[in-house]
Design an enzyme around this catalytic site. Structure first.
Site, PDB file in Angstrom:
ATOM      1  N   GLY A 204     -16.381  35.520   6.882  1.00  0.00           N
ATOM      2  CA  GLY A 204     -16.105  34.437   5.945  1.00  0.00           C
ATOM      3  C   GLY A 204     -15.448  33.276   6.647  1.00  0.00           C
ATOM      4  O   GLY A 204     -14.796  33.460   7.682  1.00  0.00           O
ATOM      5  N   PRO A 206     -12.831  30.142   7.448  1.00  0.00           N
ATOM      6  CA  PRO A 206     -11.367  30.152   7.436  1.00  0.00           C
ATOM      7  C   PRO A 206     -10.813  29.812   6.054  1.00  0.00           C
ATOM      8  O   PRO A 206     -11.364  28.971   5.357  1.00  0.00           O
ATOM      9  CB  PRO A 206     -10.987  29.064   8.441  1.00  0.00           C
ATOM     10  N   GLY A 207      -9.745  30.494   5.697  1.00  0.00           N
ATOM     11  CA  GLY A 207      -9.063  30.174   4.453  1.00  0.00           C
ATOM     12  C   GLY A 207      -9.610  30.867   3.229  1.00  0.00           C
ATOM     13  O   GLY A 207      -9.189  30.588   2.106  1.00  0.00           O
ATOM     14  N   THR A 208     -10.564  31.785   3.423  1.00  0.00           N
ATOM     15  CA  THR A 208     -11.125  32.459   2.256  1.00  0.00           C
ATOM     16  C   THR A 208     -10.321  33.705   1.879  1.00  0.00           C
ATOM     17  O   THR A 208     -10.660  34.383   0.914  1.00  0.00           O
ATOM     18  CB  THR A 208     -12.592  32.867   2.507  1.00  0.00           C
ATOM     19  N   GLY A 209      -9.282  34.018   2.647  1.00  0.00           N
ATOM     20  CA  GLY A 209      -8.404  35.119   2.255  1.00  0.00           C
ATOM     21  C   GLY A 209      -8.644  36.427   2.986  1.00  0.00           C
ATOM     22  O   GLY A 209      -8.271  37.492   2.483  1.00  0.00           O
ATOM     23  N   HIS A 425     -23.901  -1.175  -1.284  1.00  0.00           N
ATOM     24  CA  HIS A 425     -24.198   0.132  -0.692  1.00  0.00           C
ATOM     25  C   HIS A 425     -23.847   1.261  -1.676  1.00  0.00           C
ATOM     26  O   HIS A 425     -24.686   2.111  -1.981  1.00  0.00           O
ATOM     27  CB  HIS A 425     -23.402   0.282   0.612  1.00  0.00           C
ATOM     28  N   GLU A 426     -22.638   1.229  -2.197  1.00  0.00           N
ATOM     29  CA  GLU A 426     -22.211   2.302  -3.107  1.00  0.00           C
ATOM     30  C   GLU A 426     -22.986   2.248  -4.418  1.00  0.00           C
ATOM     31  O   GLU A 426     -23.396   3.279  -4.954  1.00  0.00           O
ATOM     32  CB  GLU A 426     -20.696   2.237  -3.358  1.00  0.00           C
ATOM     33  N   HIS A 429     -26.260   3.990  -3.928  1.00  0.00           N
ATOM     34  CA  HIS A 429     -26.196   5.458  -4.054  1.00  0.00           C
ATOM     35  C   HIS A 429     -26.174   5.855  -5.524  1.00  0.00           C
ATOM     36  O   HIS A 429     -26.922   6.729  -5.962  1.00  0.00           O
ATOM     37  CB  HIS A 429     -24.899   5.995  -3.424  1.00  0.00           C
ATOM     38  N   ASP A 501     -24.617   8.677   6.190  1.00  0.00           N
ATOM     39  CA  ASP A 501     -25.706   9.039   5.263  1.00  0.00           C
ATOM     40  C   ASP A 501     -26.947   9.438   6.049  1.00  0.00           C
ATOM     41  O   ASP A 501     -27.605  10.430   5.749  1.00  0.00           O
ATOM     42  CB  ASP A 501     -26.078   7.848   4.374  1.00  0.00           C
TER      43      ASP A 501
HETATM   44  P1  ADP Z   1      -8.460  33.672   6.422  1.00  0.00           P
HETATM   45  O1  ADP Z   1      -7.813  34.845   7.046  1.00  0.00           O
HETATM   46  O2  ADP Z   1      -9.737  34.012   5.703  1.00  0.00           O
HETATM   47  O3  ADP Z   1      -8.624  32.475   7.291  1.00  0.00           O
HETATM   48  P2  ADP Z   1      -6.071  33.659   4.866  1.00  0.00           P
HETATM   49  O4  ADP Z   1      -6.101  35.020   4.326  1.00  0.00           O
HETATM   50  O5  ADP Z   1      -5.168  33.404   6.005  1.00  0.00           O
HETATM   51  O6  ADP Z   1      -7.533  33.167   5.244  1.00  0.00           O
HETATM   52  O7  ADP Z   1      -5.764  32.667   3.676  1.00  0.00           O
HETATM   53  C1  ADP Z   1      -4.897  31.576   3.808  1.00  0.00           C
HETATM   54  C2  ADP Z   1      -4.131  31.367   2.547  1.00  0.00           C
HETATM   55  O8  ADP Z   1      -4.997  30.926   1.512  1.00  0.00           O
HETATM   56  C3  ADP Z   1      -3.505  32.630   2.001  1.00  0.00           C
HETATM   57  O9  ADP Z   1      -2.266  32.858   2.572  1.00  0.00           O
HETATM   58  C4  ADP Z   1      -3.400  32.321   0.535  1.00  0.00           C
HETATM   59  O10 ADP Z   1      -2.278  31.509   0.283  1.00  0.00           O
HETATM   60  C5  ADP Z   1      -4.619  31.463   0.272  1.00  0.00           C
HETATM   61  N1  ADP Z   1      -5.751  32.245  -0.262  1.00  0.00           N
HETATM   62  C6  ADP Z   1      -6.984  32.314   0.278  1.00  0.00           C
HETATM   63  N2  ADP Z   1      -7.791  33.068  -0.491  1.00  0.00           N
HETATM   64  C7  ADP Z   1      -7.064  33.492  -1.532  1.00  0.00           C
HETATM   65  C8  ADP Z   1      -7.345  34.308  -2.682  1.00  0.00           C
HETATM   66  N3  ADP Z   1      -8.545  34.843  -2.907  1.00  0.00           N
HETATM   67  N4  ADP Z   1      -6.339  34.526  -3.545  1.00  0.00           N
HETATM   68  C9  ADP Z   1      -5.132  34.007  -3.328  1.00  0.00           C
HETATM   69  N5  ADP Z   1      -4.810  33.244  -2.276  1.00  0.00           N
HETATM   70  C10 ADP Z   1      -5.758  32.954  -1.401  1.00  0.00           C
HETATM   71 ZN    ZN Z   2     -23.288   5.748   1.953  1.00  0.00          ZN
END
Ligand code: ADP
Ligand code: ZN
Length: 595
Positions: A204, A206-209, A425-426, A429, A501
């Site tokens: 997944g 980054p940041g998906t938990g 331009h905008e 679009h 674009d």
């Molecule tokens: P990854 O390891 O996938 O890069 P993390 O687990 O470090 O992501 O997630 C970063 C932060 O984002 C977590 O500490 C939390 O605060 C938030 N976060 C991400 N997904 C969730 C989720 N499903 N539920 C709650 N918090 C989430």
């Molecule tokens: Zn544009």
């Protein structure tokens, strides 16, 4: 993520300053060595001094009481000589005799200065001290402490995180509940003859938990969580990565049952190729990881979770049975998932009553959990700055815009000509996409510069779809071309403002032909290659045809955009001129132009 980058930068900085230190130490060492060499050249022996004094060659003599160094100045040459001579009573008597005999020697007797001697000693020790300090720092950097310990990852005895702290991801949690049971009661499963899973890969972006869910497993099972990032295994010194892996697993076996979490596993687990110099170290680390994964005793309950956002990069050996044979995709949250994450992170925040989290979830398609968390934090900061009692709807909307299009640039001076260009331009679009079936409705059009862009057109987000049709891709390209087309038609001039674009549209066209097999001429064939060299196997005709087809798609999109605008010149002009006056037009106001 940012912290990790900083860490790396700090390491580089540290390394550079070390090199400078080494240089300085070497120079000081050289200087000291040189000066002692100089002294040697003019050294004098006892016998020589004795004779020189007797022969009346010496003008001045300087010595320290109880010391052993004597400096003599000669009459004829402007020269000084130093010697280590025992200034015993006998020597003093000899000097006295000479003085009595009329030998005119100036005798300077100095009190030994404790300070100078100590100072000299310390000075001569500086290089040695520096080198010792250097070695210690170097070893620390490499993760080897004073006790020769190798860094074996961070250990948390209790993560304190439970499944309820992970919002959405219900299916994924469902799959992982089983692991929690294994960890809680390994004996029961073993007695039943069930094999305990070893490794699980979490895919997944980054940041998906991924880290969060791994911690939640440890938290639910009440077992320690040992973690390390793949990038930390990659070291300058050969063999260190491998010993870190060994250490990590040693640590884990000691506290088993437990969870081992390896973030960014692609850093070590990248596909092995022919093993060029830099790669060998990496291979050693990967090999060690494979050895560790294979070497578990059946009674050791260590479950290894690893995370990556580039599964295609991984060496196939990692995925074999007994290693990371389970793979779970952790997707960016869907509409419902986003709403749940928003709910979770607003529990401790004060929200205005007119904020509907369902609506916010709808406006944030593509946001990860980390981004949603960040969004609410931004909103809370904005609300505080504006002295609001609670987070208001406009705080939240400003935060979304800040994250998606960048910060408003109020003080950027924009010339009237640029403004007009941006307005057309905008408007281009917006008007073009209004006539495209598959494109979302306009949410806001603006010529206020934000981030890197001079203006922006925001669309109402619809749910992220799993599959996108050919028509939708084509219409997306037409909408993208709307900006450039309007500049051309209305102002008969084109600008660099359309570069992004064009880049996006070209990317779509390329993917349509080479990835999605959407060309009638080439048919359903994948021409996606890692290395342009690979294209050769398709032959020149096919490669040339790709270029022709991509160009055709873009030309068609550009023509269609121009056609739509020419048919609706009046609306285009009206929207653009209104933008020049009001700067921002809402979705509702935009709809008014079509009534
Ligand atoms: P990854 O390891 O996938 O890069 P993390 O687990 O470090 O992501 O997630 C970063 C932060 O984002 C977590 O500490 C939390 O605060 C938030 N976060 C991400 N997904 C969730 C989720 N499903 N539920 C709650 N918090 C989430
Ligand atoms: Zn544009």
């Amino acid at each position: 993520m940012k912290d990790k980058k900083k860490n790396k930068q700090n390491k580089i900085k540290l390394f550079l300053s070390l090199i400078i230190l080494i240089l300085i130490a070497t120079i000081i060492g050289l200087v000291i060595w040189r000066t002692s060499e100089d002294k040697k050249e003019k050294e004098i022996t006892y016998n020589q001094l004795y004779n020189d004094i007797k022969e009346g060659k010496v003008e001045e003599i300087e010595m320290t009481i109880g010391g052993s160094t004597v400096t003599t100045k000669y009459k004829d040459k402007d020269e000084k000589k130093t010697g280590k001579i025992n200034t015993t009573q006998g020597f003093m008597d000899f000097i006295n005799e000479q003085l009595k005999e009329g030998n005119e020697i100036k005798v300077n007797i100095k009190n030994p200065s404790a300070l100078i001697t100590v100072g000299e000693k310390i000075f001569s020790f500086i290089p040695t001290i520096m080198i010792i300090v250097l070695v210690v720092i170097l070893f620390k950097m490499q993760g080897i402490g004073e006790k020769g310990k190798i860094y074996g990852g961070d250990e948390e005895n209790d993560t304190g995180i439970k499944f309820k702290d992970v919002a959405g991801l219900d299916e994924e949690k469902g799959e992982l509940v089983e692991i929690v049971d294994f960890l809680k009661n390994p004996k029961r499963f073993q007695n039943m003859g069930a094999k305990i899973p070893r490794g699980i890969l979490l895919y997944g972006k980054p940041g998906t938990g991924k880290t969060l869910i791994a911690k939640a497993i440890a938290g639910e099972a009440g077992v320690p969580f040992i973690s390390m990032s793949g990038s930390e295994f990659i070291e300058m010194f050969a063999g260190l990565g491998a010993s870190r892996v060994r250490k990590l697993f040693e640590k884990a076996k000691k506290v088993s049952p437990c969870i081992v979490f390896i973030d960014e596993i692609d850093a070590i687990g990248a596909r092995r190729s022919n093993g060029s110099g830099a790669e060998t170290e990496n291979n050693q680390t990967l090999n060690q990881l494979l050895v560790e994964m294979d070497g578990f005793e059946s009674n050791e309950t260590v479950i290894v979770l690893a995370a990556t956002n580039r599964p295609e990069m991984l060496d196939k050996a990692l995925l074999r049975p007994g290693r990371f044979d389970r793979q779970i995709t952790i997707p960016a949250p869907d509409l419902l998932g986003r709403e749940e994450i928003l709910k979770l992170y607003t529990e401790n925040k004060k929200l205005a009553s007119d904020i509907d989290l369902k609506e916010v979830a709808g406006d944030t398609a593509g946001f990860t959990g980390a981004e949603l968390n960040n969004l609410l934090n931004e909103a809370a900061i904005l609300a505080t700055r504006h002295n609001h009692e609670v987070i208001e709807k406009n705080d939240l909307e400003a935060a979304i815009k800040k994250i998606t299009v960048g910060l408003e640039k109020h003080n950027r001076v924009v010339s009237d000509k640029d403004k007009k260009l941006t307005a057309y331009h905008e408007a281009g679009h917006a008007v073009v996409s209004r006539f495209l079936e598959t494109q979302s409705n306009v949410k806001e059009v603006s010529i206020i510069p934000r981030g890197y862009t001079g203006g922006y057109t925001m669309y109402k987000t619809t749910e992220d779809k799993f599959y996108i049709s050919k028509t939708e891709l084509e219409e997306k390209m037409i909408a993208l071309m709307g900006g450039r087309a309007a500049e051309k038609i209305a102002l008969n001039d084109i600008s660099t403002g359309a570069s992004n674009d064009i880049e996006v549209a070209t990317g779509i066209a390329k993917d349509m032909i080479t990835v999605y097999g959407m060309s009638n001429i080439l048919g359903p064939m994948s021409l996606k290659v890692d290395d342009p060299y690979e294209l050769q196997i398709f032959g020149e005709d096919i490669v040339d045809e790709v270029g022709v087809q991509v160009k055709k798609l873009i030309d068609q999109a550009y023509e269609t955009a121009q056609k739509i605008l020419m048919e609706h010149m009046d609306v285009l002009t009206a929207v653009a001129e209104t933008l020049l006056v009001k700067e921002t037009i809402s979705g509702e106001e935009f709809e008014e132009f079509f009534k």
